[in-house]
Enzyme design. Structure first.
Site, PDB file in Angstrom:
ATOM      1  N   GLY A   1       0.806  -1.218   0.000  1.00 49.64           N
ATOM      2  CA  GLY A   1       0.000   0.000   0.000  1.00 49.64           C
ATOM      3  C   GLY A   1       0.840   1.269   0.000  1.00 49.64           C
TER       4      GLY A   1
ATOM      5  N   CYS B   1      -0.148  -7.751  -2.954  1.00 49.32           N
ATOM      6  CA  CYS B   1      -0.595  -9.128  -3.226  1.00 49.32           C
ATOM      7  C   CYS B   1      -0.677  -9.387  -4.720  1.00 49.32           C
ATOM      8  CB  CYS B   1      -1.941  -9.388  -2.554  1.00 49.32           C
ATOM      9  SG  CYS B   1      -3.218  -8.175  -2.909  1.00 49.32           S
ATOM     10  N   ASN B   2      -1.225  -8.435  -5.479  1.00 52.22           N
ATOM     11  CA  ASN B   2      -1.338  -8.641  -6.920  1.00 52.22           C
ATOM     12  C   ASN B   2       0.034  -8.683  -7.590  1.00 52.22           C
ATOM     13  OD1 ASN B   2      -4.097  -8.902  -7.871  1.00 52.22           O
ATOM     14  ND2 ASN B   2      -4.433  -6.889  -6.976  1.00 52.22           N
TER      15      ASN B   2
ATOM     16  N   ARG C   1     -10.824  -8.534  -6.260  1.00 51.46           N
ATOM     17  CA  ARG C   1     -11.951  -8.673  -5.329  1.00 51.46           C
ATOM     18  C   ARG C   1     -12.280  -7.273  -4.802  1.00 51.46           C
ATOM     19  NH1 ARG C   1      -9.459  -5.914  -2.533  1.00 51.46           N
ATOM     20  NH2 ARG C   1      -8.171  -6.310  -0.700  1.00 51.46           N
TER      21      ARG C   1
ATOM     22  N   HIS D   1      -0.144  -1.627 -11.592  1.00 55.80           N
ATOM     23  CA  HIS D   1       0.454  -2.936 -11.288  1.00 55.80           C
ATOM     24  C   HIS D   1       1.688  -3.225 -12.129  1.00 55.80           C
ATOM     25  CE1 HIS D   1      -3.818  -3.136 -10.079  1.00 55.80           C
ATOM     26  NE2 HIS D   1      -3.307  -3.704  -9.009  1.00 55.80           N
TER      27      HIS D   1
ATOM     28  N   HIS E   1      -8.302 -12.426  -5.807  1.00 55.05           N
ATOM     29  CA  HIS E   1      -8.124 -11.753  -7.092  1.00 55.05           C
ATOM     30  C   HIS E   1      -7.966 -12.825  -8.166  1.00 55.05           C
ATOM     31  CE1 HIS E   1      -7.338  -7.982  -5.007  1.00 55.05           C
ATOM     32  NE2 HIS E   1      -6.261  -8.462  -4.420  1.00 55.05           N
TER      33      HIS E   1
END
Lengths: 337, 337
Positions: B110, B140-141, B168, B194, B220
């Site tokens: 983040g 996470c992605n 999600r 990303h 996701h």
């Protein structure tokens, strides 16, 4: 004035019926229904002659107190073309009956191209359907892809398309489909059938698609990556899409940042059933990078193919040679942008 | 034995705490909490010394009857490294405090790479974090992308990656986030962040990403299109991914056709919180067409970065030079495949 029958007055059928009814060169002479549900009653209330699609189900309609004009066998003689809006897979069987009865038939995207022998999109191959006995209006997703890829191909040529189709899990009125809380690769194999389906109307397009289901009912969403033959300016692409009928550019920063907000806006337009027949392209998403165009679009699965069905009638019944004129006429009568 | 503090015992923090606690070369000496909720009570119940992250909130903890060991100011002296799991944007501010206190800090995805100055992924750039004072475990992605792209790059070289990330809308325990019934391009612009985020750990990768939110909480889902330098056989790709730690191949035709079924299977594995730390790649989706590899994968957003945090501690505290050995140790202690 051409006479049109609708076989299967459901999600698509009832919309095509209304779209035909508001044209000045064709009319609805009958709609069929298998089950005496609220849609059957509303067809009668609207004044559409109602026919039972399965003769052995007359009792059910009588019990439900729904007045019918006859069975489907009484309808064949009255129509110049039957628009078949039965569930996927049934249409191919009906085709044999239509052929026997000497009735032309228009099918929906749930049928296989190979079984119908011809497919239709107003922008891609209208003229190839001139006088055809049978054709198939490609599915909502395929129609959505053609609506934007055709003008882009016209503008600057397309080398290769990659698309990821995020599909709604069910229509708003469906209660038996999922997922409720999952993402479902559908199919879990690559490529999905959408690419080959586009090629049934844009024959030479190099396209690969991946598809999945998500828990929403409002619209499909597409993510497009388009390698171009020639690189136009972004403004040229925007201008081209803005001048393409049945395509609207929407802006996230004007409160249209999701499928929910787009459909909320569609409700304000006051069309029947709050439909959005146009493909909505997010203006902010349009970007060109290394000769490749990226964009995102949303497809109202219940209604985008409806005007295409009207145009398909005109092509197959040889009513209007110029696709642009049919598109304009259909749009004007339906109030489409 | 190295001493680790967790600043922010929430979704990620509580998982990293458990992961650290089950290693044999590091231990948790304190976790912090701003709000005296059920998680704070459970930290105490588990035996983790609890510190209040905001000194002016001691009254709240007293009122809630939750016993604390002190405030965060008492914790700095005790730790070799603080794993900052506070909400996105807070970590960058905390970094200044850590620098003042002479404490090393690990941040989460983040935070912005530019503000932390260094990013981390176990497979992509472990060694570049050797002895670093501050680093950031990518989101996470991004972790999910690196987990599969790195071995593919090692196997056959990558020319270009295109990826569409279906995210999600909220974690299972969140009740204030949406969407409930919509697809939200997020961002509505292309590319999404990303791609650049992957480049903070796989520096030379040519990658473009598009992202959207959908109404699901479980995982996701990523759709990948990877142009390759050299074209391996599909079996070689499968073999490579099967031998890559923290990646599992799942099969739709074995009942794992969706994120829901994958997480149901994870519950059967019996790990803490029914987490799935591995990236799940749908085996059927793997396909090579014209030198381009296609596949779909699923990412458990709450847990995939957890083992990476453990490895990051080892790199920054110079505990293990070989990334493979750290990965193996972390995995063994956490029961990861």
């Amino acid at each position: 004035m051409k006479n049109v029958g609708i076989n299967g007055y459901g999600t698509i059928g009832k919309r095509v019926a209304d779209a035909v009814a508001c044209q000045d060169d064709m009319q609805i002479v009958g709609v069929t229904k298998r089950t005496p549900n609220f849609e059957a009653q509303m067809a009668v209330d609207k004044g559409f002659p109602l026919y039972i699609s399965a003769p052995d189900r007359e009792d059910l309609f009588e019990e439900a107190g729904i007045k019918v004009t006859g069975t489907i066998d009484d309808l064949y003689d009255k129509v110049d073309v039957m628009v078949d809006c039965t569930p996927g897979g049934i249409g191919a069987k009906n085709k044999e009956v239509y052929a026997e009865k000497g009735v032309k038939g228009i099918f929906q995207g749930g049928e296989k191209h190979e079984q119908i022998g011809q497919s239709f999109n107003s922008f891609a191959n209208y003229q190839d359907n001139w006088g055809a006995d049978f054709s198939r209006v490609v599915s909502c997703n395929t129609t959505g892809l053609c609506r934007t890829l055709k003008p882009i191909d016209d503008l600057c040529g397309i080398k290769k398309v990659r698309a990821v189709m995020v599909r709604r899990g069910a229509d708003p009125g469906q209660v038996k489909s999922g997922p409720i809380n999952a993402i479902v690769p559908n199919p879990p194999t690559v490529p999905s059938h959408h690419g080959p389906d586009v090629q049934t109307v844009m024959y030479d397009l190099n396209i690969t698609t991946m598809a999945l289901l998500v828990p929403t009912t409002l619209m499909h969403q597409h993510n497009l990556m388009v390698e171009l033959e020639n690189t136009p300016s972004l403004d040229e692409v925007i201008e081209k899409l803005e001048s393409t009928p049945r395509v609207v550019l929407v802006e996230a920063n004007k409160g249209l940042g999701s499928t929910a907000e787009i459909m909320e806006c569609a409700r304000d337009l006051g069309r029947p059933r709050s439909d959005l027949n146009e493909i909505a392209v997010w203006k902010e998403s349009l970007n060109i990078k290394d000769g490749e165009l990226f964009y995102m679009q949303a497809i109202h699965q219940e209604s985008d193919v409806v005007p295409e069905n009207v145009d398909c009638i005109r092509a197959m019944l040889e009513m209007e040679e110029d696709p642009a004129k049919s598109i304009e006429k259909t749009n004007k009568n339906m109030g489409i942008m």
